[in-house]
Motif scaffolding. Structure first.
Motif, PDB file in Angstrom:
ATOM      1  N   GLU A 124       0.820  -1.217   0.000  1.00 49.41           N
ATOM      2  CA  GLU A 124       0.000   0.000   0.000  1.00 49.41           C
ATOM      3  C   GLU A 124       0.851   1.263   0.000  1.00 49.41           C
ATOM      4  N   THR A 125       2.006   1.223   0.645  1.00 49.80           N
ATOM      5  CA  THR A 125       2.824   2.434   0.796  1.00 49.80           C
ATOM      6  C   THR A 125       3.990   2.492  -0.184  1.00 49.80           C
ATOM      7  N   TYR A 133       4.490   5.918  -2.118  1.00 48.03           N
ATOM      8  CA  TYR A 133       5.054   7.006  -1.312  1.00 48.03           C
ATOM      9  C   TYR A 133       6.519   6.738  -0.974  1.00 48.03           C
ATOM     10  N   LYS A 158      -4.367   8.169   4.195  1.00 50.66           N
ATOM     11  CA  LYS A 158      -3.524   7.198   3.513  1.00 50.66           C
ATOM     12  C   LYS A 158      -2.339   6.886   4.414  1.00 50.66           C
ATOM     13  N   LEU A 159      -1.882   5.672   4.327  1.00 52.91           N
ATOM     14  CA  LEU A 159      -0.709   5.272   5.108  1.00 52.91           C
ATOM     15  C   LEU A 159       0.547   5.793   4.439  1.00 52.91           C
ATOM     16  N   LEU A 160       1.462   6.277   5.237  1.00 56.99           N
ATOM     17  CA  LEU A 160       2.810   6.549   4.753  1.00 56.99           C
ATOM     18  C   LEU A 160       3.696   5.370   5.172  1.00 56.99           C
ATOM     19  N   ILE A 165      -1.145  10.438   5.959  1.00 54.50           N
ATOM     20  CA  ILE A 165      -1.352  11.689   5.256  1.00 54.50           C
ATOM     21  C   ILE A 165      -2.847  11.781   4.961  1.00 54.50           C
TER      22      ILE A 165
END
Lengths: 117, 487
Positions: free
Chosen positions: A93-94, A97, B21-23, B77
Protein backbone atom coordinates in the motif's frame (compact mmCIF):
# COMPACT_ATOMS: atom_id res chain seq x y z
CA UNK A 1 10.36 -34.79 24.41
CA UNK A 2 7.84 -37.37 25.49
CA UNK A 3 6.79 -40.53 23.60
CA UNK A 4 6.99 -40.91 19.86
CA UNK A 5 3.30 -41.50 19.23
CA UNK A 6 1.75 -38.77 17.15
CA UNK A 7 -0.54 -36.58 19.16
CA UNK A 8 -2.51 -33.51 18.38
CA UNK A 9 -3.10 -30.22 20.02
CA UNK A 10 -5.72 -27.92 18.62
CA UNK A 11 -3.46 -26.27 16.06
CA UNK A 12 -0.73 -28.74 15.28
CA UNK A 13 0.32 -32.34 15.41
CA UNK A 14 3.64 -33.67 16.52
CA UNK A 15 5.56 -36.82 15.87
CA UNK A 16 9.16 -37.74 16.51
CA UNK A 17 10.16 -34.24 17.50
CA UNK A 18 8.65 -32.63 14.41
CA UNK A 19 5.69 -30.32 14.67
CA UNK A 20 3.22 -30.06 11.80
CA UNK A 21 1.16 -26.95 11.19
CA UNK A 22 -1.42 -26.26 8.52
CA UNK A 23 -2.17 -22.84 7.15
CA UNK A 24 -5.16 -22.42 4.90
CA UNK A 25 -4.31 -21.30 1.38
CA UNK A 26 -5.86 -17.91 0.71
CA UNK A 27 -5.32 -16.83 4.28
CA UNK A 28 -1.53 -16.86 4.24
CA UNK A 29 0.83 -16.85 1.28
CA UNK A 30 3.87 -19.09 1.09
CA UNK A 31 6.09 -16.00 1.04
CA UNK A 32 4.53 -14.78 4.29
CA UNK A 33 5.14 -18.11 6.02
CA UNK A 34 8.72 -18.29 4.80
CA UNK A 35 9.49 -14.75 5.91
CA UNK A 36 8.06 -15.56 9.33
CA UNK A 37 10.13 -18.73 9.49
CA UNK A 38 13.40 -16.82 8.95
CA UNK A 39 13.24 -15.39 12.43
CA UNK A 40 13.09 -18.78 14.12
CA UNK A 41 15.91 -20.60 12.37
CA UNK A 42 17.91 -20.46 15.59
CA UNK A 43 15.32 -22.72 17.22
CA UNK A 44 14.41 -25.17 14.47
CA UNK A 45 14.49 -25.89 10.76
CA UNK A 46 11.45 -25.60 8.50
CA UNK A 47 9.93 -27.64 5.70
CA UNK A 48 7.14 -26.34 3.49
CA UNK A 49 4.68 -28.29 1.39
CA UNK A 50 1.85 -26.84 -0.66
CA UNK A 51 -1.23 -29.04 -0.45
CA UNK A 52 -4.59 -28.68 -2.13
CA UNK A 53 -6.16 -26.53 0.54
CA UNK A 54 -3.35 -25.76 2.90
CA UNK A 55 0.32 -24.98 3.20
CA UNK A 56 1.88 -27.55 5.47
CA UNK A 57 4.74 -26.29 7.61
CA UNK A 58 6.97 -28.69 9.51
CA UNK A 59 9.09 -27.39 12.37
CA UNK A 60 12.02 -29.72 13.08
CA UNK A 61 13.51 -29.26 16.52
CA UNK A 62 16.68 -30.77 17.87
CA UNK A 63 16.37 -33.79 20.20
CA UNK A 64 17.27 -31.77 23.30
CA UNK A 65 14.70 -29.01 22.77
CA UNK A 66 12.11 -29.03 25.52
CA UNK A 67 8.41 -29.29 24.75
CA UNK A 68 7.96 -25.91 26.40
CA UNK A 69 10.35 -24.26 23.95
CA UNK A 70 8.74 -26.06 21.04
CA UNK A 71 5.27 -24.89 21.93
CA UNK A 72 6.41 -21.35 22.59
CA UNK A 73 8.18 -21.29 19.24
CA UNK A 74 5.04 -22.50 17.49
CA UNK A 75 2.99 -19.78 19.15
CA UNK A 76 5.52 -17.12 18.29
CA UNK A 77 5.75 -18.38 14.72
CA UNK A 78 2.03 -18.17 14.21
CA UNK A 79 1.97 -14.63 15.64
CA UNK A 80 4.85 -13.68 13.39
CA UNK A 81 2.97 -15.06 10.39
CA UNK A 82 0.12 -12.70 11.17
CA UNK A 83 2.56 -9.83 11.51
CA UNK A 84 4.25 -10.71 8.22
CA UNK A 85 0.91 -10.77 6.48
CA UNK A 86 0.18 -7.27 7.73
CA UNK A 87 3.67 -6.10 6.73
CA UNK A 88 3.12 -7.33 3.19
CA UNK A 89 -0.13 -5.41 2.92
CA UNK A 90 1.39 -2.23 4.33
CA UNK A 91 4.43 -2.48 2.06
CA UNK A 92 2.24 -2.89 -1.00
CA UNK A 93 0.00 0.00 0.00
CA UNK A 94 2.82 2.43 0.80
CA UNK A 95 5.19 1.48 -2.02
CA UNK A 96 4.34 4.53 -4.09
CA UNK A 97 5.05 7.01 -1.31
CA UNK A 98 8.23 5.15 -0.34
CA UNK A 99 9.58 5.32 -3.89
CA UNK A 100 8.62 8.98 -4.18
CA UNK A 101 10.40 9.90 -0.93
CA UNK A 102 13.54 7.94 -1.82
CA UNK A 103 13.62 9.43 -5.30
CA UNK A 104 13.46 12.92 -3.82
CA UNK A 105 16.06 12.13 -1.15
CA UNK A 106 18.63 11.00 -3.70
CA UNK A 107 17.81 13.55 -6.39
CA UNK A 108 20.02 16.57 -6.90
CA UNK A 109 17.18 18.99 -6.36
CA UNK A 110 16.31 21.40 -3.63
CA UNK A 111 13.60 20.11 -1.34
CA UNK A 112 12.67 23.44 0.14
CA UNK A 113 10.87 25.81 -2.24
CA UNK A 114 12.62 29.13 -1.76
CA UNK A 115 10.29 30.87 -4.17
CA UNK A 116 13.18 31.68 -6.44
CA UNK A 117 12.88 28.56 -8.65
CA UNK B 1 -13.56 34.68 11.05
CA UNK B 2 -13.99 31.76 13.40
CA UNK B 3 -14.34 29.53 10.37
CA UNK B 4 -10.62 29.97 9.78
CA UNK B 5 -9.84 28.43 13.15
CA UNK B 6 -12.18 25.46 13.18
CA UNK B 7 -12.48 22.59 10.74
CA UNK B 8 -15.83 22.14 9.00
CA UNK B 9 -18.35 19.85 10.71
CA UNK B 10 -18.08 17.14 8.09
CA UNK B 11 -14.37 16.72 8.88
CA UNK B 12 -15.40 14.88 12.01
CA UNK B 13 -17.86 12.58 10.23
CA UNK B 14 -15.12 10.11 9.24
CA UNK B 15 -16.50 9.94 5.72
CA UNK B 16 -14.48 8.95 2.66
CA UNK B 17 -13.44 12.55 2.02
CA UNK B 18 -11.49 12.41 5.30
CA UNK B 19 -9.98 9.00 4.69
CA UNK B 20 -6.28 8.93 5.40
CA UNK B 21 -3.52 7.20 3.51
CA UNK B 22 -0.71 5.27 5.11
CA UNK B 23 2.81 6.55 4.75
CA UNK B 24 5.65 4.01 4.80
CA UNK B 25 6.24 2.47 8.21
CA UNK B 26 7.41 -0.72 9.89
CA UNK B 27 6.34 -2.33 13.12
CA UNK B 28 7.74 -4.83 15.60
CA UNK B 29 6.54 -6.35 18.83
CA UNK B 30 7.82 -4.56 21.92
CA UNK B 31 6.38 -6.83 24.59
CA UNK B 32 3.08 -8.66 24.89
CA UNK B 33 0.57 -6.89 22.66
CA UNK B 34 2.54 -3.64 22.53
CA UNK B 35 4.17 -2.77 19.24
CA UNK B 36 6.67 -0.16 18.10
CA UNK B 37 5.91 1.53 14.79
CA UNK B 38 8.69 3.50 13.10
CA UNK B 39 8.64 5.72 10.03
CA UNK B 40 11.38 6.02 7.42
CA UNK B 41 13.55 8.23 9.62
CA UNK B 42 13.08 6.30 12.82
CA UNK B 43 10.47 8.40 14.59
CA UNK B 44 8.51 5.95 16.68
CA UNK B 45 5.25 5.45 18.51
CA UNK B 46 4.33 2.63 20.89
CA UNK B 47 0.93 1.31 19.95
CA UNK B 48 -1.36 -1.51 21.03
CA UNK B 49 -2.05 -4.41 18.72
CA UNK B 50 -5.68 -3.47 18.25
CA UNK B 51 -4.82 0.12 17.43
CA UNK B 52 -2.18 -1.08 14.98
CA UNK B 53 -4.77 -3.09 13.08
CA UNK B 54 -7.32 -0.28 13.24
CA UNK B 55 -4.76 2.17 11.88
CA UNK B 56 -3.53 -0.18 9.16
CA UNK B 57 -7.11 -0.87 8.03
CA UNK B 58 -7.98 2.82 7.83
CA UNK B 59 -10.47 2.64 10.68
CA UNK B 60 -8.77 5.02 13.09
CA UNK B 61 -10.92 7.97 14.11
CA UNK B 62 -9.51 11.36 13.07
CA UNK B 63 -10.55 12.75 16.43
CA UNK B 64 -8.44 10.35 18.45
CA UNK B 65 -5.21 11.32 20.15
CA UNK B 66 -3.47 8.45 18.41
CA UNK B 67 -4.53 9.77 15.00
CA UNK B 68 -3.00 13.14 15.77
CA UNK B 69 0.17 11.57 17.06
CA UNK B 70 0.51 9.37 13.96
CA UNK B 71 -0.14 12.37 11.76
CA UNK B 72 2.37 14.59 13.54
CA UNK B 73 5.06 11.95 13.08
CA UNK B 74 4.23 11.35 9.42
CA UNK B 75 2.72 7.89 9.61
CA UNK B 76 -0.31 9.02 7.68
CA UNK B 77 -1.35 11.69 5.26
CA UNK B 78 -4.84 13.11 4.89
CA UNK B 79 -6.64 15.86 3.05
CA UNK B 80 -5.19 18.51 5.34
CA UNK B 81 -1.80 18.72 3.72
CA UNK B 82 0.75 17.06 1.46
CA UNK B 83 3.61 18.41 3.57
CA UNK B 84 4.38 15.11 5.38
CA UNK B 85 5.97 13.73 2.22
CA UNK B 86 8.28 16.74 1.92
CA UNK B 87 9.11 16.63 5.61
CA UNK B 88 9.99 12.94 5.51
CA UNK B 89 12.17 13.59 2.49
CA UNK B 90 13.95 16.44 4.24
CA UNK B 91 14.51 14.46 7.41
CA UNK B 92 15.79 11.40 5.58
CA UNK B 93 18.15 13.48 3.51
CA UNK B 94 19.45 15.10 6.70
CA UNK B 95 20.10 11.71 8.24
CA UNK B 96 21.93 10.44 5.17
CA UNK B 97 23.91 13.61 4.47
CA UNK B 98 27.05 12.62 6.42
CA UNK B 99 27.52 9.63 4.12
CA UNK B 100 28.00 11.95 1.18
CA UNK B 101 30.91 13.53 3.05
CA UNK B 102 32.62 10.14 2.85
CA UNK B 103 35.53 9.01 5.00
CA UNK B 104 36.07 11.28 7.97
CA UNK B 105 37.84 8.95 10.44
CA UNK B 106 41.36 7.87 9.48
CA UNK B 107 43.16 5.48 11.81
CA UNK B 108 46.95 5.33 11.68
CA UNK B 109 48.41 2.19 13.27
CA UNK B 110 51.82 3.67 14.00
CA UNK B 111 53.10 0.50 15.69
CA UNK B 112 51.98 -2.94 16.66
CA UNK B 113 54.36 -2.95 19.62
CA UNK B 114 52.84 -2.79 23.09
CA UNK B 115 53.99 -2.86 26.68
CA UNK B 116 50.86 -4.71 27.87
CA UNK B 117 49.75 -8.33 27.41
CA UNK B 118 45.95 -8.21 27.47
CA UNK B 119 44.45 -11.68 26.81
CA UNK B 120 41.56 -10.11 24.92
CA UNK B 121 43.77 -7.96 22.72
CA UNK B 122 41.98 -7.61 19.45
CA UNK B 123 45.01 -6.52 17.42
CA UNK B 124 47.44 -9.33 18.31
CA UNK B 125 50.07 -6.88 19.52
CA UNK B 126 53.82 -7.51 19.34
CA UNK B 127 56.42 -7.13 22.08
CA UNK B 128 58.15 -3.83 22.61
CA UNK B 129 61.41 -4.76 20.93
CA UNK B 130 60.06 -5.56 17.50
CA UNK B 131 60.55 -2.28 15.61
CA UNK B 132 59.84 -4.04 12.36
CA UNK B 133 56.23 -3.58 13.39
CA UNK B 134 56.53 0.23 13.35
CA UNK B 135 55.04 2.38 10.60
CA UNK B 136 57.68 4.22 8.56
CA UNK B 137 57.62 7.91 7.74
CA UNK B 138 57.26 7.12 4.06
CA UNK B 139 54.20 4.97 4.76
CA UNK B 140 52.72 7.58 7.12
CA UNK B 141 53.03 10.39 4.57
CA UNK B 142 51.58 8.19 1.83
CA UNK B 143 48.66 7.54 4.17
CA UNK B 144 48.28 11.29 4.61
CA UNK B 145 48.07 11.62 0.83
CA UNK B 146 45.12 9.21 0.89
CA UNK B 147 43.58 10.94 3.91
CA UNK B 148 43.39 14.32 2.24
CA UNK B 149 41.90 12.83 -0.91
CA UNK B 150 38.74 12.26 1.13
CA UNK B 151 36.11 14.97 0.47
CA UNK B 152 35.07 15.04 4.15
CA UNK B 153 35.07 18.62 5.47
CA UNK B 154 35.96 17.32 8.95
CA UNK B 155 38.78 14.81 9.33
CA UNK B 156 39.76 13.01 12.49
CA UNK B 157 43.14 11.29 12.57
CA UNK B 158 43.32 8.66 15.30
CA UNK B 159 46.57 7.01 16.28
CA UNK B 160 46.24 3.36 17.19
CA UNK B 161 48.53 0.45 18.03
CA UNK B 162 49.71 -1.65 19.88
CA UNK B 163 50.66 1.23 22.07
CA UNK B 164 51.06 4.23 19.73
CA UNK B 165 53.18 6.24 22.19
CA UNK B 166 55.96 3.69 21.60
CA UNK B 167 56.29 5.43 18.22
CA UNK B 168 55.59 8.95 19.41
CA UNK B 169 58.17 10.51 17.13
CA UNK B 170 56.15 9.40 14.12
CA UNK B 171 52.96 10.74 15.68
CA UNK B 172 54.69 14.07 16.05
CA UNK B 173 55.73 14.10 12.40
CA UNK B 174 52.28 13.09 11.18
CA UNK B 175 50.50 15.80 13.19
CA UNK B 176 52.87 18.53 12.05
CA UNK B 177 52.73 17.42 8.42
CA UNK B 178 48.94 17.07 8.50
CA UNK B 179 48.54 20.57 9.89
CA UNK B 180 50.95 21.93 7.28
CA UNK B 181 48.90 20.40 4.47
CA UNK B 182 45.72 21.59 6.08
CA UNK B 183 46.75 25.19 5.66
CA UNK B 184 45.67 24.69 2.04
CA UNK B 185 43.04 22.02 2.62
CA UNK B 186 41.17 23.98 5.31
CA UNK B 187 39.45 20.93 6.83
CA UNK B 188 38.23 20.76 10.38
CA UNK B 189 41.15 18.66 11.58
CA UNK B 190 41.18 16.70 14.83
CA UNK B 191 43.72 14.31 16.38
CA UNK B 192 43.26 11.54 18.94
CA UNK B 193 45.78 9.13 20.43
CA UNK B 194 44.33 5.82 21.68
CA UNK B 195 46.82 4.95 24.41
CA UNK B 196 47.16 3.05 27.68
CA UNK B 197 48.87 6.21 29.08
CA UNK B 198 51.74 4.25 30.62
CA UNK B 199 54.24 6.27 28.61
CA UNK B 200 52.61 9.67 29.06
CA UNK B 201 55.24 12.29 29.76
CA UNK B 202 55.48 16.05 30.14
CA UNK B 203 56.89 16.29 26.64
CA UNK B 204 53.94 14.39 25.16
CA UNK B 205 51.43 16.43 27.12
CA UNK B 206 53.04 19.67 25.93
CA UNK B 207 52.81 18.47 22.37
CA UNK B 208 49.16 17.48 22.77
CA UNK B 209 48.36 20.87 24.29
CA UNK B 210 50.14 22.72 21.52
CA UNK B 211 48.43 20.81 18.73
CA UNK B 212 45.00 20.08 20.30
CA UNK B 213 45.53 16.35 20.42
CA UNK B 214 43.00 14.40 22.49
CA UNK B 215 43.68 11.22 24.39
CA UNK B 216 41.54 8.10 24.57
CA UNK B 217 42.35 5.28 26.96
CA UNK B 218 41.05 1.98 28.28
CA UNK B 219 39.88 1.72 31.86
CA UNK B 220 38.23 -1.60 32.61
CA UNK B 221 37.33 -0.81 36.20
CA UNK B 222 38.94 -0.78 39.66
CA UNK B 223 42.53 -1.91 40.12
CA UNK B 224 41.99 -5.64 40.59
CA UNK B 225 39.72 -5.97 37.57
CA UNK B 226 41.70 -3.65 35.30
CA UNK B 227 45.02 -5.35 36.07
CA UNK B 228 43.51 -8.79 35.58
CA UNK B 229 42.00 -7.81 32.22
CA UNK B 230 45.01 -5.83 31.11
CA UNK B 231 48.14 -7.38 32.61
CA UNK B 232 51.36 -5.44 32.43
CA UNK B 233 54.83 -6.48 33.54
CA UNK B 234 55.14 -4.81 36.95
CA UNK B 235 51.39 -5.23 37.50
CA UNK B 236 50.99 -1.47 37.72
CA UNK B 237 48.80 -0.90 34.69
CA UNK B 238 45.86 0.55 36.60
CA UNK B 239 48.14 2.84 38.60
CA UNK B 240 49.79 4.22 35.46
CA UNK B 241 46.47 4.62 33.65
CA UNK B 242 44.87 6.52 36.50
CA UNK B 243 47.98 8.66 36.96
CA UNK B 244 47.91 9.43 33.25
CA UNK B 245 44.22 10.32 33.32
CA UNK B 246 44.65 12.65 36.27
CA UNK B 247 47.74 14.27 34.77
CA UNK B 248 46.04 14.84 31.41
CA UNK B 249 42.90 16.21 33.06
CA UNK B 250 44.98 18.57 35.20
CA UNK B 251 47.24 19.90 32.46
CA UNK B 252 45.07 19.54 29.37
CA UNK B 253 41.56 19.90 30.74
CA UNK B 254 38.88 17.52 31.89
CA UNK B 255 37.57 16.85 28.39
CA UNK B 256 41.02 16.16 26.95
CA UNK B 257 40.97 12.50 27.86
CA UNK B 258 38.20 9.94 27.47
CA UNK B 259 38.04 6.31 28.54
CA UNK B 260 36.18 3.19 27.60
CA UNK B 261 35.95 -0.27 29.05
CA UNK B 262 35.77 -3.79 27.64
CA UNK B 263 33.55 -6.34 29.33
CA UNK B 264 35.21 -9.58 30.28
CA UNK B 265 33.79 -12.49 32.23
CA UNK B 266 35.13 -10.93 35.42
CA UNK B 267 33.40 -7.64 34.62
CA UNK B 268 29.91 -9.11 34.53
CA UNK B 269 29.38 -9.03 38.29
CA UNK B 270 31.15 -5.73 38.88
CA UNK B 271 29.05 -3.18 36.99
CA UNK B 272 28.74 -0.93 40.04
CA UNK B 273 32.45 -1.02 40.80
CA UNK B 274 33.31 -0.24 37.17
CA UNK B 275 30.94 2.70 36.98
CA UNK B 276 32.04 4.00 40.38
CA UNK B 277 35.63 3.97 39.15
CA UNK B 278 34.66 6.27 36.28
CA UNK B 279 32.75 8.57 38.61
CA UNK B 280 35.72 8.74 41.01
CA UNK B 281 37.88 10.02 38.14
CA UNK B 282 35.39 12.69 37.15
CA UNK B 283 34.35 11.19 33.83
CA UNK B 284 30.97 12.23 32.49
CA UNK B 285 30.58 9.31 30.12
CA UNK B 286 31.26 5.60 30.08
CA UNK B 287 31.03 3.16 27.18
CA UNK B 288 29.87 -0.29 28.28
CA UNK B 289 31.42 -2.34 25.49
CA UNK B 290 31.15 -6.08 24.92
CA UNK B 291 34.19 -8.11 23.95
CA UNK B 292 34.69 -8.31 20.20
CA UNK B 293 35.43 -11.71 18.58
CA UNK B 294 38.81 -10.81 17.05
CA UNK B 295 42.50 -11.25 17.66
CA UNK B 296 43.69 -12.68 20.96
CA UNK B 297 40.12 -12.64 22.24
CA UNK B 298 39.57 -15.62 19.95
CA UNK B 299 42.87 -17.42 20.47
CA UNK B 300 42.67 -17.10 24.26
CA UNK B 301 38.95 -17.99 24.06
CA UNK B 302 38.06 -14.88 26.04
CA UNK B 303 35.20 -14.23 23.63
CA UNK B 304 33.57 -17.53 24.62
CA UNK B 305 33.50 -16.80 28.34
CA UNK B 306 30.06 -15.21 28.25
CA UNK B 307 27.15 -15.01 25.82
CA UNK B 308 25.04 -12.15 24.52
CA UNK B 309 22.31 -12.59 27.11
CA UNK B 310 24.80 -12.40 29.96
CA UNK B 311 26.25 -9.23 28.54
CA UNK B 312 22.76 -7.74 28.09
CA UNK B 313 22.05 -8.36 31.76
CA UNK B 314 25.28 -6.56 32.60
CA UNK B 315 24.38 -3.68 30.29
CA UNK B 316 20.85 -3.21 31.61
CA UNK B 317 21.98 -3.31 35.23
CA UNK B 318 24.79 -0.91 34.40
CA UNK B 319 22.42 1.48 32.64
CA UNK B 320 19.98 1.36 35.54
CA UNK B 321 22.81 2.17 37.92
CA UNK B 322 24.00 5.05 35.74
CA UNK B 323 20.46 6.46 35.73
CA UNK B 324 20.42 6.20 39.53
CA UNK B 325 23.70 8.10 39.69
CA UNK B 326 22.15 10.82 37.56
CA UNK B 327 19.19 10.99 39.93
CA UNK B 328 21.66 11.63 42.74
CA UNK B 329 22.94 14.65 40.88
CA UNK B 330 26.04 13.39 39.05
CA UNK B 331 25.79 13.77 35.27
CA UNK B 332 27.03 10.57 33.66
CA UNK B 333 26.10 9.26 30.19
CA UNK B 334 26.36 5.81 28.73
CA UNK B 335 27.95 6.32 25.33
CA UNK B 336 26.24 3.57 23.33
CA UNK B 337 22.87 4.66 24.70
CA UNK B 338 23.53 8.23 23.57
CA UNK B 339 24.40 7.02 20.09
CA UNK B 340 21.13 5.12 19.82
CA UNK B 341 19.04 7.88 21.39
CA UNK B 342 20.46 10.32 18.88
CA UNK B 343 19.24 8.05 16.11
CA UNK B 344 15.85 7.55 17.76
CA UNK B 345 15.07 11.06 18.88
CA UNK B 346 16.87 13.45 16.54
CA UNK B 347 16.92 13.90 12.75
CA UNK B 348 20.70 13.63 12.76
CA UNK B 349 23.10 10.85 12.11
CA UNK B 350 24.97 9.49 15.14
CA UNK B 351 28.22 9.13 13.23
CA UNK B 352 28.97 5.73 14.75
CA UNK B 353 30.71 3.45 12.29
CA UNK B 354 29.31 0.17 13.61
CA UNK B 355 25.68 1.29 13.35
CA UNK B 356 25.44 2.39 9.75
CA UNK B 357 23.74 1.14 6.63
CA UNK B 358 25.55 0.45 4.42
CA UNK B 359 28.35 -0.50 6.76
CA UNK B 360 30.67 2.34 7.72
CA UNK B 361 33.61 0.26 6.51
CA UNK B 362 35.76 2.47 4.32
CA UNK B 363 33.12 5.14 3.79
CA UNK B 364 33.05 6.38 7.38
CA UNK B 365 36.38 5.10 8.68
CA UNK B 366 39.51 3.58 7.18
CA UNK B 367 42.63 2.07 8.74
CA UNK B 368 46.23 2.49 7.56
CA UNK B 369 48.20 -0.37 9.08
CA UNK B 370 51.85 -0.08 10.12
CA UNK B 371 52.89 -1.87 6.88
CA UNK B 372 50.86 0.43 4.65
CA UNK B 373 48.00 -1.98 4.09
CA UNK B 374 44.62 -0.28 4.05
CA UNK B 375 41.67 -1.90 5.79
CA UNK B 376 37.98 -1.11 5.71
CA UNK B 377 37.75 -0.93 9.50
CA UNK B 378 39.76 -1.53 12.66
CA UNK B 379 38.07 -4.92 12.99
CA UNK B 380 39.25 -5.79 9.48
CA UNK B 381 42.79 -5.09 10.61
CA UNK B 382 42.25 -7.35 13.59
CA UNK B 383 41.07 -10.15 11.32
CA UNK B 384 44.15 -9.64 9.17
CA UNK B 385 46.39 -10.14 12.19
CA UNK B 386 44.71 -13.52 12.57
CA UNK B 387 45.71 -14.36 9.01
CA UNK B 388 42.52 -13.41 7.15
CA UNK B 389 42.91 -10.41 4.86
CA UNK B 390 39.44 -10.54 3.38
CA UNK B 391 38.80 -6.85 4.06
CA UNK B 392 42.15 -5.53 2.87
CA UNK B 393 41.51 -2.71 0.38
CA UNK B 394 45.05 -2.09 -0.87
CA UNK B 395 48.30 -0.45 0.16
CA UNK B 396 49.11 3.24 0.50
CA UNK B 397 52.41 2.82 -1.35
CA UNK B 398 51.26 0.54 -4.16
CA UNK B 399 47.69 1.69 -4.80
CA UNK B 400 45.97 4.94 -5.69
CA UNK B 401 43.05 6.47 -3.81
CA UNK B 402 40.72 5.43 -6.62
CA UNK B 403 41.98 1.85 -6.58
CA UNK B 404 41.56 1.59 -2.82
CA UNK B 405 38.11 3.13 -2.49
CA UNK B 406 36.83 1.79 -5.79
CA UNK B 407 37.99 -1.74 -5.08
CA UNK B 408 35.64 -4.63 -5.54
CA UNK B 409 36.33 -5.58 -1.94
CA UNK B 410 34.84 -2.35 -0.63
CA UNK B 411 32.03 -2.11 -3.17
CA UNK B 412 30.93 -5.67 -2.42
CA UNK B 413 30.81 -4.91 1.31
CA UNK B 414 28.74 -1.78 0.75
CA UNK B 415 26.35 -3.47 -1.64
CA UNK B 416 25.74 -6.45 0.60
CA UNK B 417 25.38 -4.53 3.86
CA UNK B 418 22.69 -2.07 2.82
CA UNK B 419 19.96 -3.10 5.24
CA UNK B 420 17.16 -2.34 2.81
CA UNK B 421 18.16 -5.45 0.92
CA UNK B 422 19.12 -7.75 3.79
CA UNK B 423 16.72 -10.53 4.86
CA UNK B 424 14.96 -9.81 8.16
CA UNK B 425 16.63 -6.38 8.42
CA UNK B 426 14.76 -4.95 5.43
CA UNK B 427 11.42 -5.15 7.22
CA UNK B 428 12.63 -4.49 10.77
CA UNK B 429 11.15 -1.50 12.57
CA UNK B 430 14.53 -0.94 14.26
CA UNK B 431 16.34 -0.58 10.94
CA UNK B 432 16.74 3.24 11.26
CA UNK B 433 18.62 2.72 14.53
CA UNK B 434 20.71 -0.24 13.49
CA UNK B 435 23.53 -0.99 11.14
CA UNK B 436 25.54 -3.68 9.46
CA UNK B 437 28.67 -5.12 11.01
CA UNK B 438 30.24 -7.21 8.27
CA UNK B 439 33.35 -7.92 10.31
CA UNK B 440 31.39 -9.32 13.24
CA UNK B 441 29.25 -11.54 11.03
CA UNK B 442 32.23 -12.71 9.02
CA UNK B 443 34.14 -13.49 12.22
CA UNK B 444 31.23 -15.41 13.75
CA UNK B 445 29.37 -16.85 10.75
CA UNK B 446 31.89 -16.62 7.90
CA UNK B 447 29.38 -14.46 6.02
CA UNK B 448 29.43 -10.65 5.95
CA UNK B 449 25.63 -10.45 5.98
CA UNK B 450 24.98 -13.29 8.39
CA UNK B 451 21.80 -14.96 9.51
CA UNK B 452 20.27 -12.39 11.84
CA UNK B 453 18.22 -15.04 13.61
CA UNK B 454 21.46 -16.40 15.07
CA UNK B 455 23.41 -13.12 15.22
CA UNK B 456 24.71 -11.86 18.55
CA UNK B 457 25.00 -8.40 17.03
CA UNK B 458 21.31 -8.43 16.09
CA UNK B 459 20.20 -9.87 19.42
CA UNK B 460 22.23 -7.32 21.35
CA UNK B 461 20.94 -4.32 19.46
CA UNK B 462 17.30 -5.42 19.28
CA UNK B 463 17.24 -5.95 23.02
CA UNK B 464 18.85 -2.58 23.71
CA UNK B 465 16.39 -0.81 21.40
CA UNK B 466 13.46 -2.48 23.17
CA UNK B 467 14.90 -1.68 26.57
CA UNK B 468 15.45 2.00 25.78
CA UNK B 469 12.00 2.45 24.26
CA UNK B 470 10.44 0.77 27.29
CA UNK B 471 12.37 3.13 29.59
CA UNK B 472 11.33 6.15 27.54
CA UNK B 473 7.70 5.08 27.57
CA UNK B 474 7.22 3.68 31.06
CA UNK B 475 9.67 5.54 33.27
CA UNK B 476 9.26 9.32 33.27
CA UNK B 477 12.31 9.93 35.44
CA UNK B 478 14.51 7.76 33.24
CA UNK B 479 13.07 9.52 30.21
CA UNK B 480 14.01 12.92 31.60
CA UNK B 481 17.55 11.76 32.29
CA UNK B 482 17.97 10.07 28.90
CA UNK B 483 16.78 13.20 27.14
CA UNK B 484 19.31 15.27 29.10
CA UNK B 485 22.07 13.15 27.57
CA UNK B 486 21.19 14.51 24.15
CA UNK B 487 21.65 18.19 24.95
Amino acid sequence: MGNNMPHSKSSYTTENGNYYLKFQIGVFSLDTLKRAALKFTSYCSFDFHIGNESIDVTLCFGPTTSEEICEKTIGDYKSEALDQDLRSRIAAETEGYRNLILANVFSKTSIVNTGHD
Amino acid sequence: MLGKHFRPLDFYSGGPENAYKLLPFHFIRLQGTRYVVTNMVGEYIVIGQEDLYEFSNHRLSPTSDLYNELKSKHFLIDSDSEVPVDLLTLKLRTKLLPQSNFTSLHLFVVTLRCDYSCPYCQVSRQTEDKESFDMSERTAFAALDITFRSPAPAIKIEFQGGEPLLNFELIRKIVIEAKRRNECEQRDLEFVIATNLSLLSGEIISFCLEHDVYLSTSLDGPKALHDKNRPKPGRNGHLLTVQGIKLAQKLMGKDSVSALMTTTEQSLSQYKEIINEYVSLGFTSIFLRPLSPYGFAITTRQSEKYNTDQWLTFFKKGLDYIIEINKQGYFLKETYTVIILRKMLTPFSAGYVDLQSPAGAGIAAVVYNYDGDVYASDESRMLAEMGDKKFRLGNVIDDSYEAIFGSDTLLDILEETTLESVPICSECAFKPYCGADPNYHYATQKDIVGNKATSGFCRKNMEIFRHLITLLEDNSEARRILFSWLT
